[in-house]
Design a protein around this motif. Structure first.
Motif, PDB file in Angstrom:
ATOM      1  N   THR A 305      42.299 105.231   9.551  1.00 49.36           N
ATOM      2  CA  THR A 305      41.935 104.465  10.567  1.00 49.36           C
ATOM      3  C   THR A 305      42.881 103.366  10.927  1.00 49.36           C
ATOM      4  O   THR A 305      43.117 102.945  11.500  1.00 49.36           O
ATOM      5  CB  THR A 305      40.259 104.773  10.090  1.00 49.36           C
ATOM      6  N   ASN A 308      46.207 103.368  12.621  1.00 47.91           N
ATOM      7  CA  ASN A 308      46.272 104.324  13.596  1.00 47.91           C
ATOM      8  C   ASN A 308      44.664 104.590  14.146  1.00 47.91           C
ATOM      9  O   ASN A 308      44.432 105.619  14.372  1.00 47.91           O
ATOM     10  CB  ASN A 308      47.587 104.889  14.068  1.00 47.91           C
ATOM     11  N   PRO A 309      44.183 103.441  14.597  1.00 55.93           N
ATOM     12  CA  PRO A 309      42.870 103.634  15.220  1.00 55.93           C
ATOM     13  C   PRO A 309      42.930 104.948  15.889  1.00 55.93           C
ATOM     14  O   PRO A 309      41.186 105.722  15.852  1.00 55.93           O
ATOM     15  CB  PRO A 309      42.310 102.458  15.407  1.00 55.93           C
ATOM     16  N   ASP A 310      43.432 104.871  16.721  1.00 52.28           N
ATOM     17  CA  ASP A 310      42.869 105.829  18.524  1.00 52.28           C
ATOM     18  C   ASP A 310      43.845 107.334  17.345  1.00 52.28           C
ATOM     19  O   ASP A 310      42.722 108.149  17.666  1.00 52.28           O
ATOM     20  CB  ASP A 310      44.150 104.747  19.593  1.00 52.28           C
ATOM     21  N   ALA A 311      44.814 106.940  17.025  1.00 53.22           N
ATOM     22  CA  ALA A 311      44.706 108.329  16.545  1.00 53.22           C
ATOM     23  C   ALA A 311      43.861 109.191  15.452  1.00 53.22           C
ATOM     24  O   ALA A 311      44.175 110.225  15.977  1.00 53.22           O
ATOM     25  CB  ALA A 311      46.024 108.655  15.202  1.00 53.22           C
ATOM     26  N   GLU A 313      41.038 108.333  15.727  1.00 57.97           N
ATOM     27  CA  GLU A 313      40.141 108.662  16.266  1.00 57.97           C
ATOM     28  C   GLU A 313      40.136 109.988  17.407  1.00 57.97           C
ATOM     29  O   GLU A 313      39.510 111.156  17.263  1.00 57.97           O
ATOM     30  CB  GLU A 313      39.042 108.200  17.437  1.00 57.97           C
ATOM     31  N   LEU A 314      41.129 110.037  17.675  1.00 57.27           N
ATOM     32  CA  LEU A 314      41.561 111.576  18.292  1.00 57.27           C
ATOM     33  C   LEU A 314      41.580 112.907  17.300  1.00 57.27           C
ATOM     34  O   LEU A 314      40.991 113.795  17.388  1.00 57.27           O
ATOM     35  CB  LEU A 314      42.908 111.177  19.310  1.00 57.27           C
ATOM     36  N   SER A 315      41.995 112.213  16.282  1.00 59.56           N
ATOM     37  CA  SER A 315      41.701 113.498  15.323  1.00 59.56           C
ATOM     38  C   SER A 315      40.585 113.859  14.880  1.00 59.56           C
ATOM     39  O   SER A 315      40.979 114.847  13.918  1.00 59.56           O
ATOM     40  CB  SER A 315      42.814 112.928  14.090  1.00 59.56           C
ATOM     41  N   THR A 319      35.393 107.389  13.664  1.00 57.28           N
ATOM     42  CA  THR A 319      35.530 105.419  12.968  1.00 57.28           C
ATOM     43  C   THR A 319      34.437 104.763  13.617  1.00 57.28           C
ATOM     44  O   THR A 319      33.657 103.972  12.406  1.00 57.28           O
ATOM     45  CB  THR A 319      36.894 105.427  14.252  1.00 57.28           C
ATOM     46  N   ARG A 320      33.645 104.656  14.400  1.00 58.73           N
ATOM     47  CA  ARG A 320      32.240 103.839  14.327  1.00 58.73           C
ATOM     48  C   ARG A 320      31.576 104.283  12.789  1.00 58.73           C
ATOM     49  O   ARG A 320      30.664 103.285  12.215  1.00 58.73           O
ATOM     50  CB  ARG A 320      31.293 104.616  15.334  1.00 58.73           C
TER      51      ARG A 320
END
Length: 429
Positions: A305, A308-311, A313-315, A319-320
């Motif tokens: 996280t 790369n936070p976006d990657a 979350e997509l995986s 993350t929250r």
């Protein structure tokens, strides 16, 4: 062979040596800086800085900040910040103090052997709840961590004041204060046993790691490099034990200890303090946090996280909820640090933990945790805390005024970040 060629050959040999050992160059730099710092202060204090007594005091003064710094690594790695840890420490210390001096004695009586356990348990629960609540606001409400924890810095410091009605609470339970440092140590024999067990565990982990790499076909160090690392590890652990054992208990205190057990102090007998229980607690926290960081799914998610936070979350990483977990861990570690800090004082005071948030963040950053996220080590944060405490203690022993001490510490923090930026640019990390 010319002098230039000979010099180049020696330089290449040194590089090959360190490459074979597979040591973190940044860690080596930090250790080198720490050694230089200690030697400089030892010269300016006429040999008083590197005495067993000062090293003992340095270790117990470092523990509470170092414990919180291990949690701050996770917070910063996930691209957040926690400015509230000093205030959370104060609130939790107040909770533990009131529980063991006012609430539990009404039901169990003063001095009950379980009081200190229940007090710490209440403190850890309170710390986890506070940390988790702040993490929930950051992760689920989308409020920036800087704002949430800045508010927490103000809120929790004053919640502590209301819990204690602005008073110093104490004296604390005798067993509880043993985790503070000088009041609770393992003694010489216990420390040697602990040291030997620590050496055995370290060597076993080294061997197990080599076997695991070999079984999966990964490259391993040469045998001589493994042996060298084993010797260095053994020397470091047993040397640390020997130094702490060399700090003798004062004769007057030793005499009182014998009198309390109905005995007479034998003529000429000396005993060393040994390893403080607070240091043992720090070692346990460091081991657990390192295992979490390197060997668990939670640790992999934290670093993924941060990278790369976006990657992440997509995986499929939540993350929250991960943010809630990270801040809850930070709150729990703040509670353990509060127990150590309050136990060392023997009281819970209104100003306990003041400015600890800055020391903790500085320790993590100096220890190599990148503010951009994704990179950080537990051992680096602990070494960073030790460097910070050594810097402050050394300046105090030299006679540097407190305002100038803060100027130096602030300057060192900025320089540490600058060095980290330059290092990562050159290494491509």
């Amino acid at each position: 062979m010319s002098d230039t060629a000979l010099s180049g050959s020696k330089s290449q040999t040194a590089r090959n040596f360190f490459t074979a050992l597979q040591l973190d160059t940044r860690l080596l730099g930090m250790i080198g800086a720490f050694i230089v710092l200690c030697l400089v202060f030892n010269v300016f204090t006429e040999g008083r800085f590197l005495t067993p007594r000062n090293i003992f005091n340095l270790t117990i003064q470092t523990v509470s900040v170092a414990i919180m710094a291990t949690g701050m690594v996770f917070v910063i790695v996930t691209r957040h910040i926690d400015l509230s840890v000093g205030s959370v420490l104060a609130t939790v210390a107040a909770v533990m103090a009131v529980v063991q001096t006012d609430i539990l004695p009404q039901f169990m009586g003063l001095g009950h052997p379980v009081i200190w356990v229940l007090a710490i348990l209440c403190g850890v629960v309170a710390g986890v709840i506070i940390g988790g609540f702040q993490g929930w606001m950051i992760g689920y409400l989308g409020i920036p961590a800087f704002i949430v924890t800045l508010g927490g810095l103000l809120v929790w410091r004053n919640v502590a004041w209301f819990i204690t009605s602005g008073q110093t609470i104490g004296p604390l339970d005798d067993t509880f204060t043993m985790i503070g440092g000088i009041g609770g140590t393992m003694g010489e024999t216990g420390s040697w046993i602990f040291g030997i067990l620590a050496v055995a565990a370290a060597l076993w982990l080294q061997i197990a790691s080599r076997r695991r790499k070999s079984s999966h076909g990964f490259p391993v160090k040469p045998v001589w490099a493994e042996v060298t690392m084993g010797v260095i590890t053994t020397a470091a652990i047993l040397g640390f034990v020997a130094i702490l054992n060399a700090y003798d208990i004062p004769k007057a205190r030793l005499r009182r200890m014998f009198e309390a057990s109905g005995e007479t102090l034998p003529e000429g007998l000396t005993m060393g303090y040994g390893i403080p229980y607070s240091v043992v607690l720090l070692i346990i926290v460091a081991v657990v946090m390192t295992v979490v960081a390197r060997r668990t799914r939670l640790g992999r998610y934290i670093f993924a996280t941060g990278g790369n936070p976006d990657a992440a979350e997509l995986s499929g990483i939540n993350t929250r909820f991960l943010t809630v977990k990270v801040f809850a861990i930070m709150g729990g570690l703040s509670a353990l640090a509060a127990a150590v800090a309050a136990a060392r004082l023997g009281f819970s005071t209104n100003d306990i933990g003041t400015l600890d948030e800055l020391r903790v963040i500085a320790a993590a950053v100096i220890g190599g945790t990148a503010l951009a996220g994704g990179v950080g080590t537990i051992y680096g944060a602990i070494l960073g805390a030790l460097i910070m405490q050594s810097l402050q203690s050394g300046m105090a022993m030299v006679g540097v005024d407190a305002p100038l001490q803060n100027i130096v510490v602030g300057t060192v923090l900025v320089l540490a970040v600058l060095v980290d930026i330059i290092y990562r640019k050159r290494t491509g990390e």
